[in-house]
Design an enzyme around this catalytic site. Structure first.
Site, PDB file in Angstrom:
ATOM      1  N   ASP A   7       0.864  -1.188   0.000  1.00 26.36           N
ATOM      2  CA  ASP A   7       0.000   0.000   0.000  1.00 26.36           C
ATOM      3  C   ASP A   7       0.902   1.240   0.000  1.00 26.36           C
ATOM      4  O   ASP A   7       2.104   1.137   0.284  1.00 26.36           O
ATOM      5  CB  ASP A   7      -0.916   0.010   1.236  1.00 26.36           C
ATOM      6  CG  ASP A   7      -1.869   1.205   1.247  1.00 26.36           C
ATOM      7  OD1 ASP A   7      -2.421   1.544   0.176  1.00 26.36           O
ATOM      8  OD2 ASP A   7      -2.061   1.823   2.308  1.00 26.36           O
ATOM      9  N   TYR A  39      -1.046   8.413  -2.568  1.00 24.76           N
ATOM     10  CA  TYR A  39      -1.067   8.202  -4.021  1.00 24.76           C
ATOM     11  C   TYR A  39      -2.261   8.897  -4.687  1.00 24.76           C
ATOM     12  O   TYR A  39      -2.243   9.135  -5.890  1.00 24.76           O
ATOM     13  CB  TYR A  39      -1.188   6.699  -4.321  1.00 24.76           C
ATOM     14  CG  TYR A  39       0.092   5.897  -4.246  1.00 24.76           C
ATOM     15  CD1 TYR A  39       1.261   6.397  -3.682  1.00 24.76           C
ATOM     16  CD2 TYR A  39       0.111   4.591  -4.760  1.00 24.76           C
ATOM     17  CE1 TYR A  39       2.412   5.619  -3.613  1.00 24.76           C
ATOM     18  CE2 TYR A  39       1.263   3.810  -4.700  1.00 24.76           C
ATOM     19  CZ  TYR A  39       2.412   4.329  -4.130  1.00 24.76           C
ATOM     20  OH  TYR A  39       3.541   3.557  -4.067  1.00 24.76           O
ATOM     21  N   GLY A  40      -3.313   9.143  -3.900  1.00 28.99           N
ATOM     22  CA  GLY A  40      -4.614   9.538  -4.461  1.00 28.99           C
ATOM     23  C   GLY A  40      -4.647  10.791  -5.303  1.00 28.99           C
ATOM     24  O   GLY A  40      -5.544  10.957  -6.125  1.00 28.99           O
ATOM     25  N   CYS A  70      -4.575  -1.622  -1.892  1.00 36.64           N
ATOM     26  CA  CYS A  70      -4.706  -0.193  -2.189  1.00 36.64           C
ATOM     27  C   CYS A  70      -5.614  -0.071  -3.410  1.00 36.64           C
ATOM     28  O   CYS A  70      -5.322  -0.648  -4.466  1.00 36.64           O
ATOM     29  CB  CYS A  70      -3.319   0.363  -2.511  1.00 36.64           C
ATOM     30  SG  CYS A  70      -3.314   2.064  -3.080  1.00 36.64           S
ATOM     31  N   CYS A 206     -11.129   3.048  -0.040  1.00 32.91           N
ATOM     32  CA  CYS A 206      -9.707   3.357   0.160  1.00 32.91           C
ATOM     33  C   CYS A 206      -9.353   2.612   1.440  1.00 32.91           C
ATOM     34  O   CYS A 206     -10.057   2.762   2.451  1.00 32.91           O
ATOM     35  CB  CYS A 206      -9.498   4.857   0.336  1.00 32.91           C
ATOM     36  SG  CYS A 206      -7.835   5.275   0.940  1.00 32.91           S
ATOM     37  N   THR A 207      -8.307   1.814   1.385  1.00 34.06           N
ATOM     38  CA  THR A 207      -8.026   0.948   2.536  1.00 34.06           C
ATOM     39  C   THR A 207      -7.684   1.755   3.790  1.00 34.06           C
ATOM     40  O   THR A 207      -7.881   1.275   4.898  1.00 34.06           O
ATOM     41  CB  THR A 207      -6.906  -0.047   2.197  1.00 34.06           C
ATOM     42  OG1 THR A 207      -5.768   0.674   1.683  1.00 34.06           O
ATOM     43  CG2 THR A 207      -7.365  -1.058   1.171  1.00 34.06           C
TER      44      THR A 207
HETATM   45  N1  DGL Z   1      -4.938   3.196   0.677  1.00 29.87           N
HETATM   46  C1  DGL Z   1      -4.957   3.565  -0.672  1.00 29.87           C
HETATM   47  C2  DGL Z   1      -6.258   3.255  -1.365  1.00 29.87           C
HETATM   48  O1  DGL Z   1      -6.883   2.270  -1.012  1.00 29.87           O
HETATM   49  C3  DGL Z   1      -4.237   4.813  -1.106  1.00 29.87           C
HETATM   50  C4  DGL Z   1      -4.529   6.094  -0.417  1.00 29.87           C
HETATM   51  C5  DGL Z   1      -3.582   7.168  -0.932  1.00 29.87           C
HETATM   52  O2  DGL Z   1      -2.377   6.909  -0.899  1.00 29.87           O
HETATM   53  O3  DGL Z   1      -4.060   8.211  -1.385  1.00 29.87           O
HETATM   54  O4  DGL Z   1      -6.659   3.913  -2.281  1.00 29.87           O
END
Ligand code: DGL
Length: 283
Positions: A7, A39-40, A70, A206-207
């Protein structure tokens, strides 16, 4: 060999938690790409490259199977990596390796149908439309993966994504409960205002949001069913491993936690969720 769980940060722990319960003898390596989280809000090309680098690191450390815990990586990078990168990488490595995501099991759980199913378009009048709200990152919302894939399978389910741009970053920083609850309430209210009512069901897409699932539960009307990705994913991975003995999950029951960011003790928020202090080592 082992199972890698990847993730951008601590969110994938919500999936890891359930996977470990389900497969207690397997060896697990968790990798948080905290040097590049969240990452979003990143571009597609960045998400693909960061996810590829994370998978490669986990395979280098002995993973046979990497689970992208993720949504953002699963929605943006998984298909591209499976087509463009994995076949050549597998050949160079000389052993069976694979990468799986969490969107397919979530869509199966949300539709009650297997991934292979495609609805016959009958054009019948739909008596009742089931409104499904998905709280997710901007990148996952922009991919429209949930709308597209659920619409193919269930004409009676209408999907509405609510991007929550600040939430994963705040969870990563270990923000306080008051600030987090305000952000969650604001997004639940924004979705309600857009739909004219609350959704009939919701997915924390989102996890990271599983870590504050109780805040979503409190902000949504009591009894609104929440579809939990960690459970849906663990069901799917367990069945996948039974069908694919070529991916060796190990038998030592070891757990390693690695980060590309600053190693050390994770926040109090993570500790509360995890039920114990959690230390990440340098990747
Ligand atoms: N936990 C991730 C998801 O499920 C990413 C969240 C992020 O980094 O913005 O999308």
């Amino acid at each position: 060999m082992s199972i890698g769980v990847f993730d951008s940060g601590v969110g994938g722990l919500s999936v890891h938690h359930v996977l470990v319960d389900r497969l207690p003898r397997a060896d697990f390596i968790y990798l948080a790409d905290q040097a590049h989280t969240p990452y979003g809000g990143r571009t597609g090309a960045e998400i693909v490259e960061l996810t590829r680098a994370g998978c490669e690191r986990l395979f280098d450390k002995g993973a046979s199977l990497v689970i992208l815990a993720c949504n953002t990586a699963s929605a943006i990078a998984l298909r591209r990596l499976q087509h463009d990168w994995l076949p050549g990488y597998r050949k160079a490595l000389g052993r069976p390796v694979n990468v799986l995501g969490i969107i397919v099991p979530t869509i199966e759980a949300a539709t009650g149908l297997p991934w292979q199913h495609e609805a016959e378009r009958r054009g019948e009048t739909i008596e009742k439309l089931d409104l499904l709200g998905i709280f997710c990152t901007p990148a996952t919302a922009a991919s429209r993966v949930y709308e597209i894939e659920i619409d193919k399978r269930r004409e009676d389910v209408a999907v509405f994504c609510e991007p929550c741009p600040e939430l994963a970053g705040l969870i990563e920083k270990g923000a306080g409960a008051v600030e987090l609850a305000m952000v969650v309430e604001r997004h639940v209210e924004a979705l309600r205002a857009r739909l004219g009512r609350h959704p009939d069901r919701a997915i924390l897409g989102c996890t990271h949001y599983e870590i504050v699932a109780d805040m979503f539960r409190a902000a949504l009307p009591p009894g609104t069913p929440l579809i939990h990705q960690p459970k849906a994913t663990a069901d799917a991975i367990e069945a996948y491993l039974a069908r694919h003995p070529e991916y060796d999950p190990g038998t030592g029951g070891t757990r390693r936690f690695l980060t590309t960011g600053t190693p050390g003790l994770q926040s109090g928020l993570v500790e509360t969720f995890w039920g114990a202090p959690l230390v990440f080592d340098a990747a």
